[in-house]
Design a protein around this motif. Structure first.
Motif, PDB file in Angstrom:
ATOM      1  N   ARG A 131     -37.230  -6.396  15.231  1.00 56.45           N
ATOM      2  CA  ARG A 131     -37.087  -6.274  13.618  1.00 56.45           C
ATOM      3  C   ARG A 131     -38.646  -5.719  13.003  1.00 56.45           C
ATOM      4  O   ARG A 131     -38.496  -4.971  12.099  1.00 56.45           O
ATOM      5  N   HIS A 149     -22.817   0.704  19.328  1.00 58.83           N
ATOM      6  CA  HIS A 149     -22.787  -0.679  19.699  1.00 58.83           C
ATOM      7  C   HIS A 149     -22.279  -0.654  21.181  1.00 58.83           C
ATOM      8  O   HIS A 149     -22.402  -1.576  21.800  1.00 58.83           O
ATOM      9  N   GLN A 172     -27.580  -7.801  16.930  1.00 62.61           N
ATOM     10  CA  GLN A 172     -28.896  -8.262  16.134  1.00 62.61           C
ATOM     11  C   GLN A 172     -29.734  -7.235  15.542  1.00 62.61           C
ATOM     12  O   GLN A 172     -30.049  -7.203  14.368  1.00 62.61           O
ATOM     13  N   ARG A 175     -27.749  -5.720  12.767  1.00 63.21           N
ATOM     14  CA  ARG A 175     -27.861  -6.411  11.468  1.00 63.21           C
ATOM     15  C   ARG A 175     -29.240  -6.411  10.676  1.00 63.21           C
ATOM     16  O   ARG A 175     -29.321  -6.280   9.540  1.00 63.21           O
ATOM     17  N   ASP A 176     -30.266  -6.347  11.646  1.00 64.42           N
ATOM     18  CA  ASP A 176     -31.740  -6.166  11.145  1.00 64.42           C
ATOM     19  C   ASP A 176     -31.872  -4.836  10.484  1.00 64.42           C
ATOM     20  O   ASP A 176     -32.371  -4.700   9.331  1.00 64.42           O
ATOM     21  N   ARG A 178     -29.607  -3.155   9.151  1.00 68.60           N
ATOM     22  CA  ARG A 178     -28.731  -3.240   7.941  1.00 68.60           C
ATOM     23  C   ARG A 178     -29.792  -3.832   6.738  1.00 68.60           C
ATOM     24  O   ARG A 178     -29.825  -3.246   5.655  1.00 68.60           O
ATOM     25  N   ASP A 179     -30.140  -4.948   7.136  1.00 64.86           N
ATOM     26  CA  ASP A 179     -30.913  -5.654   6.140  1.00 64.86           C
ATOM     27  C   ASP A 179     -32.276  -5.040   5.618  1.00 64.86           C
ATOM     28  O   ASP A 179     -32.535  -5.410   4.566  1.00 64.86           O
ATOM     29  N   PHE A 210     -18.245  -4.566   9.881  1.00 64.80           N
ATOM     30  CA  PHE A 210     -19.828  -4.052   9.555  1.00 64.80           C
ATOM     31  C   PHE A 210     -19.771  -3.073   8.563  1.00 64.80           C
ATOM     32  O   PHE A 210     -21.008  -2.816   7.862  1.00 64.80           O
TER      33      PHE A 210
END
Ligand code: SAH
Length: 333
Positions: A131, A149, A172, A175-176, A178-179, A210
């Motif tokens: 991250r 993915h 993960q 998601r990172d 995206r964040d 997602f």
């Protein structure tokens, strides 16, 4: 449209040509209603075929004895320069998970590309990182990140990858990304070994949930020297149906007509556009390293140079009535 309002089983399995044509037409119309009759070009620069991973399907996996290369900063900037002159406003830096790519190196390269070509978007596709690394790259100016993915089914994932790789970590990473404010691209191969209708439905459900900005799908193509070299290639027809379904699920998504489709069929990419795709990623890599980035067999345009590849693609698109605007082609909210 959401997953439950589509009869995915029917759309993926029907042999009724009218139903399939309707699906493609509906998807193409939806694409047009959001992005018009425009196809966005991204200049693909394959920056290294060194890789620490050993993905069973991939022709640049660690164990495969092949000539390795890594582009220099100057070579990459030259590719961007050529691409910019050709009208590209997005550069995609793709490569294996090369341990030589420290955050310092990559941040320097990204920042330099953004400084020299401030009107361009930079997309990275360099596999899994931490991250903090993603954060630094974003801060250096990276706009987008592509990380397929590969499959949304953990058991299937474990059959495509060695045990040291983890499905959870890949998810993960997504998601990172995206964040951290990236435009995120995910996706999968169609017809990868052990894929089933059930795993494909999981892929679609994951994507519908997602909601990535980009989804790259292309047929699996065997690569010589890999454990899957004897498996057969994925189906073009199934890939096209999945592109159309993805368009219905995510009307605003950026969906590439992938090189893998063009490799399996001379008009594979045009057919993807007729099924709702709206991105093409011509190769801007230097001519002498192209053939070495052999993630699968007979990859398209390994012998040509950038200007040639781009002229060919523009002519093909023009012939089917599409524009290729000089534009970053960002995701429309
Ligand atoms: N190292 C980066 C980039 C990988 S190459 C990463 O891990 O994201 C980009 C994509 O090519 C992969 O995500 C995979 O879906 C696809 N690919 C790899 N081998 C392939 C094959 N044999 N046939 C078709 N697609 C393949």
């Amino acid at each position: 449209m959401n997953m439950s309002s589509l009869d995915i089983d029917y759309l993926l399995t029907t042999s009724d040509p009218v139903a399939v044509d309707n699906l493609y037409e509906q998807a193409a119309a939806l694409r047009d209603s959001v992005y018009g009759h425009n196809i966005f070009l991204r200049g693909l620069i394959e920056i290294s075929n060194h890789c620490r991973n050993n993905c069973l399907y991939c022709g640049i996996r660690r164990e495969l004895k092949t000539q390795r290369y890594r582009l220099t900063k100057e070579q990459i900037l030259d590719c961007c320069h050529t691409g910019h002159e050709l009208g590209f406003r997005t550069f995609v830096l793709q490569g294996g998970e090369d341990a030589w790519f420290t955050d310092e190196v990559l941040c320097d390269w990204v920042a330099e590309i953004k400084r020299r070509f401030p009107d361009c978007a930079v997309t990275l596709s360099l596999g899994e990182r931490g991250r903090e690394s993603f954060r630094r790259l974003r801060e250096a100016g990276a706009d987008r990140y592509l990380l397929r993915h590969e499959t949304a089914d953990a058991t299937h994932y474990a059959r495509l990858h060695p045990s040291e790789m983890s499905f959870e970590h890949r998810m993960q990473c997504l998601r990172d990304l995206r964040d951290l404010g990236y435009q995120v691209g995910t996706g999968f191969m169609v017809g990868s070994p052990y894929q089933t209708l059930e795993t494909l439905k999981k892929d679609l459900a994951f994507i519908a949930d997602f909601r990535p900005e980009m989804v790259g799908i292309g047929p699996f193509i065997p690569a010589t020297g890999t454990p899957f070299e004897q498996h057969s290639a994925g189906s073009i027809e199934l890939t096209l149906r999945l592109i159309a379904i993805l368009r219905l699920l995510l009307p605003n998504a950026l969906l590439p007509a992938t090189t893998a489709l063009g490799t399996l069929h001379p008009t594979g990419r045009e057919r993807a556009i007729a099924a709702g795709a709206n991105v093409i990623m011509p190769n801007l890599s230097p001519q002498d390293t192209r053939a070495l980035y052999s993630i699968y067999n007979n990859k398209l345009s390994t012998g040509s140079e950038a200007a040639e590849t781009v002229a060919d693609i523009r002519a093909r698109l023009k012939a089917i009535g599409f524009e290729t605007p000089v534009d970053r082609g960002d995701f429309k909210r």
